[in-house]
Design a protein around this motif. Structure first.
Motif, PDB file in Angstrom:
ATOM      1  N   TYR A  21      -2.327   4.628  -5.291  1.00  0.00           N
ATOM      2  CA  TYR A  21      -2.993   4.522  -4.002  1.00  0.00           C
ATOM      3  C   TYR A  21      -2.050   3.885  -2.981  1.00  0.00           C
ATOM      4  N   GLU A  22      -2.394   4.018  -1.706  1.00  0.00           N
ATOM      5  CA  GLU A  22      -1.677   3.279  -0.674  1.00  0.00           C
ATOM      6  C   GLU A  22      -2.129   1.818  -0.743  1.00  0.00           C
ATOM      7  N   ARG A  23      -1.172   0.902  -0.993  1.00  0.00           N
ATOM      8  CA  ARG A  23      -1.517  -0.501  -1.214  1.00  0.00           C
ATOM      9  C   ARG A  23      -1.215  -1.401  -0.023  1.00  0.00           C
ATOM     10  N   SER A  79      -2.242   0.125   6.487  1.00  0.00           N
ATOM     11  CA  SER A  79      -2.480   1.571   6.525  1.00  0.00           C
ATOM     12  C   SER A  79      -3.976   1.875   6.425  1.00  0.00           C
ATOM     13  N   GLN A  80      -4.421   2.931   7.091  1.00  0.00           N
ATOM     14  CA  GLN A  80      -5.809   3.368   7.024  1.00  0.00           C
ATOM     15  C   GLN A  80      -6.159   3.914   5.633  1.00  0.00           C
ATOM     16  N   LYS A 134       1.078   3.566  14.525  1.00  0.00           N
ATOM     17  CA  LYS A 134       1.643   2.281  14.084  1.00  0.00           C
ATOM     18  C   LYS A 134       2.944   2.476  13.300  1.00  0.00           C
ATOM     19  N   SER A 135       3.464   3.710  13.342  1.00  0.00           N
ATOM     20  CA  SER A 135       4.689   4.060  12.612  1.00  0.00           C
ATOM     21  C   SER A 135       4.539   3.808  11.108  1.00  0.00           C
ATOM     22  N   ILE A 136       3.357   4.138  10.590  1.00  0.00           N
ATOM     23  CA  ILE A 136       3.078   3.987   9.154  1.00  0.00           C
ATOM     24  C   ILE A 136       2.858   5.374   8.555  1.00  0.00           C
ATOM     25  N   GLU A 137       3.457   5.602   7.411  1.00  0.00           N
ATOM     26  CA  GLU A 137       3.234   6.840   6.679  1.00  0.00           C
ATOM     27  C   GLU A 137       2.796   6.482   5.265  1.00  0.00           C
ATOM     28  N   ALA A 138       1.591   6.894   4.898  1.00  0.00           N
ATOM     29  CA  ALA A 138       1.053   6.550   3.578  1.00  0.00           C
ATOM     30  C   ALA A 138       1.974   7.073   2.483  1.00  0.00           C
ATOM     31  N   GLU A 196      -1.110  12.953   3.003  1.00  0.00           N
ATOM     32  CA  GLU A 196      -2.539  13.282   3.091  1.00  0.00           C
ATOM     33  C   GLU A 196      -3.274  13.034   1.777  1.00  0.00           C
ATOM     34  N   GLU A 197      -2.556  13.039   0.650  1.00  0.00           N
ATOM     35  CA  GLU A 197      -3.209  12.759  -0.632  1.00  0.00           C
ATOM     36  C   GLU A 197      -3.712  11.319  -0.691  1.00  0.00           C
ATOM     37  N   SER A 198      -2.981  10.406  -0.094  1.00  0.00           N
ATOM     38  CA  SER A 198      -3.420   9.009  -0.056  1.00  0.00           C
ATOM     39  C   SER A 198      -4.691   8.865   0.766  1.00  0.00           C
ATOM     40  N   HIS A 199      -4.743   9.557   1.906  1.00  0.00           N
ATOM     41  CA  HIS A 199      -5.935   9.495   2.753  1.00  0.00           C
ATOM     42  C   HIS A 199      -7.105  10.228   2.098  1.00  0.00           C
ATOM     43  N   LEU A 200      -6.816  11.280   1.351  1.00  0.00           N
ATOM     44  CA  LEU A 200      -7.860  11.993   0.619  1.00  0.00           C
ATOM     45  C   LEU A 200      -8.512  11.073  -0.420  1.00  0.00           C
TER      46      LEU A 200
END
Length: 528
Positions: A420-422, A426-427, A468-472, A476-480
Motif C-alpha cells: 500500500y501507499e504508506r 498521499s491521498q 503536491k508533487s506526490i506520486e503513489a 492508480e493501483e495504490s488509489h484503487l
C-alpha cells in the motif's frame, strides 16, 4: 320475525366507503344490524317497544359482540383497501418515472440508446448498439432461469460435513463464521436502514404488522421517492468508516483451500463455487452488454493480438461484448475475427514518454469514456490490462455491482506486507493496521455507474497528489486499493482471474483463467 341476508349490507357499504358520508353510513348500519338466531336462522328486529326477557337479553349480548367484531373487521378492511390503493398509485407513478428515464445516475448523464454495429475509429465515431431489443436494467435484475433446465442439485453440506457458504449461482449462504459482525454492522449502520417485519397470528384472522418506530412516511420522503432521488437498495454502498478495527480476512482456509466468502458476505469466485450451466442460463435472459476497455500505448500494442484472440475463445462467449482499445497507434491494432455479438472500437489517444503517466491517465480516460454517450449500450464495464492473456473461461460469474481481483503475489500475505501507499501525505495512504486484501490494478469491473464513481474518485485523488508533487508507489493501483478498502467490492475474483506467468501454478489453484504474460519491462517501457 322476518328473514334477511347479509349480502345487501355489503352491497351498500363497499361502493360507498370513500364517500363523504361513508363513515356515517357505516355507523348507521352497525347500529341497526339485525340479530341472527343461529338455531332458527331467522332475524329478530328489536325496537324500543319490545320488552326484554332472558332470551332477548342473551340475543342482545350476542348482537353487541357481533356488532363490535364486524365493526372492527370493516374498519380493518377499509384501512387495508386504502393502503393497497395508495401503494398501487405510488407503484404506478414510480413505474412511469422509470419508463421516462428519470432515474438519477451518479454522473447525471442521460442513457440514450445508440444504433448500429460498425467498428469505427475516433475520427469516424458512430457507435451503434447491437441488436437484441430492450435491455433489462440491472436494478431490476432477477435471478430467473428457464423451466426444464437440467443441472446438478446444489448441496448444503460439503464432504467434510461443514456448511457450504455459496449457492451455485453465487448467492451467499449465511452460517456462523461466514461474516465478521463488527465489520458488517459498521457497513449497514451507515445506511440508516428500516426493516419492516410482518407477523401472522390467531389462525390468520388477525394480521399484525410490526414496523419499527423509525419507519415514517412524511410527505417530503414521498416527494423524494417520486422524483427518483431516493437511493434504491441496488445502489447500496458497502462503505466503512476509516479507522475501524477488525481482523484481516483470509484468502485461504486452514485446509489450504480458497475461502469463498469475504467477511462482508461478498462472494470470492473460485473454480467449483458456481455452476456454469445454471449461472449462464440466468444471465442469458438479460440481454446484457459488457464494455471492456484496454489501453495499448507505445510498444504495448504488440500484446493486442494474443489478448483479443484469447479473449474471443474465453471472454463472455455468447454475450454482447464491446471492446474499446485506447492507443496512440491505431494502425497497429490487429484485425482479429470477433465472435457473434462482439464488437471493437479504436480510440486514438496521445503518446506519453513515461509509463507512469500512461498508468496515471487510465482513470481519467475511463471516467471520460463512461460519462460520454459512446457506451450507452453498456450494462457492465471491465477495464483489463493488455499485457495479459486468457487461458480459461471468464464469464458472467464475474459480474457484480463493484468487482475487484485479489493480487496473485499477495493473497497469502498479511496486511503489513501489502505494498500500500504508506506516506500519510498521499491521498492513497493506508496505515499498517488496516487492509483487507491487496487488489490488482489490472482488473476493474462492475456496473457502469459504480465503475464511473470509482474512476472519478481515483482521478480526483490522483490530481490532489499531483498538485503536491506526490506520486503513489503503484500509481492508480495504490488509489484503487484505498478506494476498495473503504468502498467494499460486492464481488471478488480469486487469483485465478489475475495470475502471473512468472509464477508456477500453486496447489490451491485448480485453473488459471487470466494471466499477465512474461515481458521485458526495460524493452517495452518508454522509461525506466
Amino acid at each position: 320475525m322476518t328473514s334477511t341476508c347479509l349480502q345487501p349490507w355489503f352491497a351498500y357499504i363497499l361502493p360507498r366507503y370513500t364517500s363523504p358520508t361513508g363513515i356515517r353510513n357505516i355507523h348507521n348500519i352497525i347500529n341497526y344490524l339485525p340479530v341472527t338466531n343461529p338455531v332458527r336462522h331467522s332475524v329478530i328486529r328489536v325496537n324500543k317497544d319490545t320488552k326484554p326477557n332472558a332470551k332477548m337479553m342473551k340475543l342482545l349480548k350476542t348482537a353487541n359482540i357481533f356488532r363490535l367484531v364486524l365493526a372492527g373487521l370493516l374498519i380493518m378492511g377499509l384501512i387495508y383497501l386504502c393502503y393497497i390503493s395508495t401503494s398501487l398509485r405510488y407503484a404506478k407513478e414510480d413505474q412511469r418515472l422509470y419508463l421516462k428515464g428519470e432515474r438519477e445516475h451518479q454522473n447525471n448523464f442521460q442513457w440514450k440508446m445508440p444504433q448500429g454495429r460498425e467498428r469505427e475509429h475516433q475520427d469516424n465515431f458512430q457507435l451503434k448498439m447491437p441488436q437484441g431489443g430492450e435491455r433489462v436494467h440491472q436494478n431490476n435484475f432477477q435471478l430467473k432461469m428457464p423451466q426444464g433446465l437440467s443441472y446438478d442439485q446444489p448441496r448444503v453440506l460439503g464432504p467434510d460435513g461443514k456448511g457450504i457458504p455459496l449457492s451455485p449461482w453465487l448467492a451467499p449462504i449465511v452460517w456462523e463464521g461466514t461474516f465478521d459482525p463488527i465489520l458488517i454492522d459498521s457497513i449497514y449502520k451507515q445506511q440508516n436502514l428500516t426493516i419492516a417485519t410482518t407477523v401472522f397470528a390467531l389462525g390468520k384472522l388477525i394480521y399484525l404488522c410490526y414496523i419499527s418506530t423509525s419507519l415514517r412516511y412524511p410527505k417530503e420522503d414521498q416527494k423524494i421517492c417520486l422524483k427518483g432521488e431516493r437511493e434504491h437498495q441496488d445502489n447500496f454502498q458497502l462503505q466503512i468508516s476509516q479507522g475501524l478495527s477488525y481482523n484481516q480476512p483470509r484468502v485461504l482456509g486452514p485446509d489450504g483451500k480458497g475461502i469463498p466468502l469475504s467477511p462482508w458476505l461478498a462472494p470470492i469466485v473460485w473454480e467449483g463455487t458456481f455452476d456454469p450451466t445454471l449461472i449462464d442460463s440466468i444471465y442469458k435472459q438479460q440481454n446484457l452488454t459488457i464494455v471492456t476497455t484496454v489501453f495499448a500505448l507505445g510498444k504495448y500494442t504488440r500484446f493486442l493480438k494474443d489478448f483479443l484472440e484469447s479473449a474471443e475463445q474465453n471472454y463472455f462467449v455468447g454475450f454482447h461484448v464491446h471492446y474499446y482499445i485506447f492507443t496512440d497507434e491505431p494502425e497497429q491494432v490487429p484485425a482479429v475475427e470477433l465472435g457473434e455479438g462482439h464488437h471493437l472500437t479504436v480510440i486514438k489517444v496521445p503518446s506519453s514518454n513515461r509509463w507512469q503517466d500512461i498508468s496515471l491517465s487510465r482513470m481519467k480516460r475511463l471516467e471520460k469514456l463512461l460519462e460520454s454517450p459512446f457506451v450507452n449500450e453498456a450494462d457492465y464495464v471491465f477495464s483489463l490490462d493488455v499485457d495479459s492473456k486468457f487461458y480459461g473461461r471468464w464469464g458472467v460469474e464475474t459480474l457484480g455491482r463493484l468487482v475487484g481481483v485479489i493480487h496473485a503475489w499477495f493473497y497469502g500475505s498479511s496486511r503489513e506486507q501489502f505494498t500500500y501507499e504508506r506516506r500519510p501525505e498521499s491521498q492513497a495512504f493506508i496505515p499498517y493496521s488496516e487492509g483487507d486484501y491487496y487488489y490488482g490494478g489490472a482488473v476493474i469491473g462492475g456496473l457502469v455507474k459504480d465503475v464511473y464513481q470509482l474512476a472519478k474518485t481515483c482521478r480526483e485523488q490522483l490530481e490532489i497528489d499531483a498538485s503536491k508533487s506526490i506520486e503513489a508507489v503503484w500509481q492508480e493501483e495504490s488509489h484503487l486499493n484505498k478506494y476498495f478498502l473503504y468502498n467494499k467490492p460486492s464481488k471478488l475474483l480469486s487469483p485465478e482471474y489475475l495470475w502471473d506467468d512468472s509464477k508456477s501454478k500453486p496447489e490451491e489453484l485448480k485453473v488459471i483463467r487470466f494471466s499477465q504474460v512474461l515481458k521485458n519491462y526495460a524493452e517495452i517501457r518508454p522509461n525506466p
